[in-house]
Design a protein around this motif. Structure first.
Motif, PDB file in Angstrom:
ATOM      1  N   ALA A 121       0.814  -1.216   0.000  1.00  0.00           N
ATOM      2  CA  ALA A 121       0.000   0.000   0.000  1.00  0.00           C
ATOM      3  C   ALA A 121       0.850   1.269   0.000  1.00  0.00           C
ATOM      4  N   ALA A 122       2.116   1.165   0.363  1.00  0.00           N
ATOM      5  CA  ALA A 122       2.989   2.335   0.327  1.00  0.00           C
ATOM      6  C   ALA A 122       3.119   2.890  -1.086  1.00  0.00           C
ATOM      7  N   LEU A 123       2.904   2.043  -2.086  1.00  0.00           N
ATOM      8  CA  LEU A 123       3.026   2.467  -3.479  1.00  0.00           C
ATOM      9  C   LEU A 123       1.688   2.856  -4.094  1.00  0.00           C
ATOM     10  N   ASN A 124       0.621   2.856  -3.301  1.00  0.00           N
ATOM     11  CA  ASN A 124      -0.684   3.250  -3.814  1.00  0.00           C
ATOM     12  C   ASN A 124      -0.673   4.688  -4.323  1.00  0.00           C
ATOM     13  N   GLU A 125      -1.636   4.982  -5.188  1.00  0.00           N
ATOM     14  CA  GLU A 125      -1.851   6.364  -5.597  1.00  0.00           C
ATOM     15  C   GLU A 125      -2.215   7.201  -4.376  1.00  0.00           C
ATOM     16  N   ARG A 126      -2.023   8.513  -4.474  1.00  0.00           N
ATOM     17  CA  ARG A 126      -2.429   9.383  -3.368  1.00  0.00           C
ATOM     18  C   ARG A 126      -3.939   9.307  -3.191  1.00  0.00           C
ATOM     19  N   ASN A 127      -4.361   9.455  -1.968  1.00  0.00           N
ATOM     20  CA  ASN A 127      -5.782   9.465  -1.645  1.00  0.00           C
ATOM     21  C   ASN A 127      -6.352  10.835  -2.024  1.00  0.00           C
ATOM     22  N   TYR A 128      -7.290  10.853  -2.962  1.00  0.00           N
ATOM     23  CA  TYR A 128      -7.870  12.117  -3.395  1.00  0.00           C
ATOM     24  C   TYR A 128      -9.087  12.529  -2.569  1.00  0.00           C
TER      25      TYR A 128
ATOM     26  N   PRO B  65      -6.493  17.678  -0.749  1.00  0.00           N
ATOM     27  CA  PRO B  65      -7.940  17.850  -0.930  1.00  0.00           C
ATOM     28  C   PRO B  65      -8.687  17.383   0.313  1.00  0.00           C
ATOM     29  N   PRO B  66      -9.948  17.772   0.478  1.00  0.00           N
ATOM     30  CA  PRO B  66     -10.705  17.375   1.675  1.00  0.00           C
ATOM     31  C   PRO B  66     -10.725  15.853   1.853  1.00  0.00           C
ATOM     32  N   GLY B  67     -10.253  15.413   3.013  1.00  0.00           N
ATOM     33  CA  GLY B  67     -10.234  13.982   3.309  1.00  0.00           C
ATOM     34  C   GLY B  67      -9.167  13.193   2.589  1.00  0.00           C
ATOM     35  N   GLY B  68      -8.240  13.880   1.901  1.00  0.00           N
ATOM     36  CA  GLY B  68      -7.244  13.172   1.096  1.00  0.00           C
ATOM     37  C   GLY B  68      -5.819  13.484   1.497  1.00  0.00           C
ATOM     38  N   GLU B  69      -4.886  13.164   0.583  1.00  0.00           N
ATOM     39  CA  GLU B  69      -3.459  13.332   0.809  1.00  0.00           C
ATOM     40  C   GLU B  69      -2.881  14.381  -0.132  1.00  0.00           C
ATOM     41  N   SER B  70      -1.902  15.096   0.334  1.00  0.00           N
ATOM     42  CA  SER B  70      -1.048  15.909  -0.529  1.00  0.00           C
ATOM     43  C   SER B  70       0.057  15.018  -1.094  1.00  0.00           C
ATOM     44  N   LEU B  71       0.826  15.563  -2.034  1.00  0.00           N
ATOM     45  CA  LEU B  71       1.983  14.817  -2.521  1.00  0.00           C
ATOM     46  C   LEU B  71       2.992  14.608  -1.402  1.00  0.00           C
ATOM     47  N   ALA B  72       3.116  15.581  -0.523  1.00  0.00           N
ATOM     48  CA  ALA B  72       4.028  15.439   0.617  1.00  0.00           C
ATOM     49  C   ALA B  72       3.616  14.274   1.505  1.00  0.00           C
ATOM     50  N   MET B  73       2.330  14.108   1.728  1.00  0.00           N
ATOM     51  CA  MET B  73       1.834  12.996   2.540  1.00  0.00           C
ATOM     52  C   MET B  73       2.043  11.662   1.824  1.00  0.00           C
TER      53      MET B  73
ATOM     54  N   HIS C 290       1.829   4.509  -9.651  1.00  0.00           N
ATOM     55  CA  HIS C 290       0.838   5.518 -10.029  1.00  0.00           C
ATOM     56  C   HIS C 290       1.492   6.878 -10.227  1.00  0.00           C
ATOM     57  N   GLY C 291       0.741   7.792 -10.808  1.00  0.00           N
ATOM     58  CA  GLY C 291       1.294   9.094 -11.118  1.00  0.00           C
ATOM     59  C   GLY C 291       1.975   9.762  -9.947  1.00  0.00           C
ATOM     60  N   ASN C 292       1.330   9.774  -8.786  1.00  0.00           N
ATOM     61  CA  ASN C 292       1.884  10.501  -7.643  1.00  0.00           C
ATOM     62  C   ASN C 292       2.867   9.685  -6.823  1.00  0.00           C
ATOM     63  N   SER C 293       2.693   8.380  -6.742  1.00  0.00           N
ATOM     64  CA  SER C 293       3.722   7.594  -6.056  1.00  0.00           C
ATOM     65  C   SER C 293       5.010   7.587  -6.875  1.00  0.00           C
TER      66      SER C 293
END
Length: 222
Positions: free
Chosen positions: A96-103, A134-142, A170-173
């Motif tokens: 899960a560390a490689l998952n896309e960011r949570n939007y 975004p609300p309830g999600g992750e930034s790229l830093a997170m 994924h794009g952000n990971s």
């Protein structure tokens, strides 16, 4: 492509890292924020993954070990790439560390629907900035806060040992890993993005220094 200044004996022991963004998913096709949603690949996405595998095969890449996320679009892309590399028997690990960011609340919405709700400027900031979430999600830093420790603990030792490592994510990971490898600042990463199917090849010496870097854009089909 950079010319190496390290000694031949070190170069022979250098590891190879290949990063691939998964092929086009159904949500990519529909211009939706995906995040932790789990749509499959489109027909075009399947072709993109196959093309990535064929490209790596023609470049003589041999995979020792592979990593991917917990999401099906990345896992399916990885299996298609490994098939083209005749490497289906290599060890594969998903994390899960490689998952896309949570939007968060954006996930599943089209870009237009998100802009209509929050405004174009705010949505662009959530998409492209380093530390805006975004609300309830992750930034790229997170996202980087979970991706980079995994990379440093699991991937870097393999590269230092001369292994050839494939990561399909994924794009952000992928962006977070590239930010670390290329030593980009938060201001610089804002302008970096990778289309589905993009390949990045890094060759590193035993000290973790980059010897070569190659970016191969996706092959687009009519």
């Amino acid at each position: 492509m950079a010319v190496s200044s390290v000694t031949p004996s070190v170069e022979r022991r250098a590891g190879v890292l290949v990063l691939v963004r998964h092929g086009e998913s159904e949500f990519n096709k529909q211009d939706r924020f995906t995040g932790l949603k789990d749509p499959p690949l489109t027909t075009n996405g399947v072709r993109e993954a196959i093309d990535a595998g064929r490209t790596l095969q023609t470049k003589g890449f041999h995979c020792d070990i592979a990593f991917t996320s917990k999401l099906k679009r990345a896992q399916q892309s990885l299996q298609l790439i490994l098939r083209e590399l005749h490497a289906r028997s290599v060890p594969v690990f998903d994390d899960a560390a490689l998952n896309e960011r949570n939007y968060g609340e954006l996930a599943g919405l089209t870009r237009d629907a998100a802009r209509a709700r929050w405004g174009e400027v705010q949505v662009h900031k959530w998409r492209r900035s380093y530390d805006a979430a975004p609300p309830g999600g992750e930034s790229l830093a997170m996202t980087a806060a979970r991706t980079l420790p995994f990379f440093d603990e699991r991937i870097r030792p393999l590269l230092a040992a001369g292994k050839r490592v494939l990561i399909v994510a994924h794009g952000n990971s992928v962006r977070s890993i590239v930010m670390s490898l290329d030593r980009l600042t938060p201001e610089q990463i804002v302008n970096v993005s990778f289309a589905t199917g993009t390949i990045l090849i890094y060759r590193l010496d035993v000290l973790g220094m980059i010897v070569e870097r190659t970016e191969i854009p996706v092959s687009r089909h009519a």
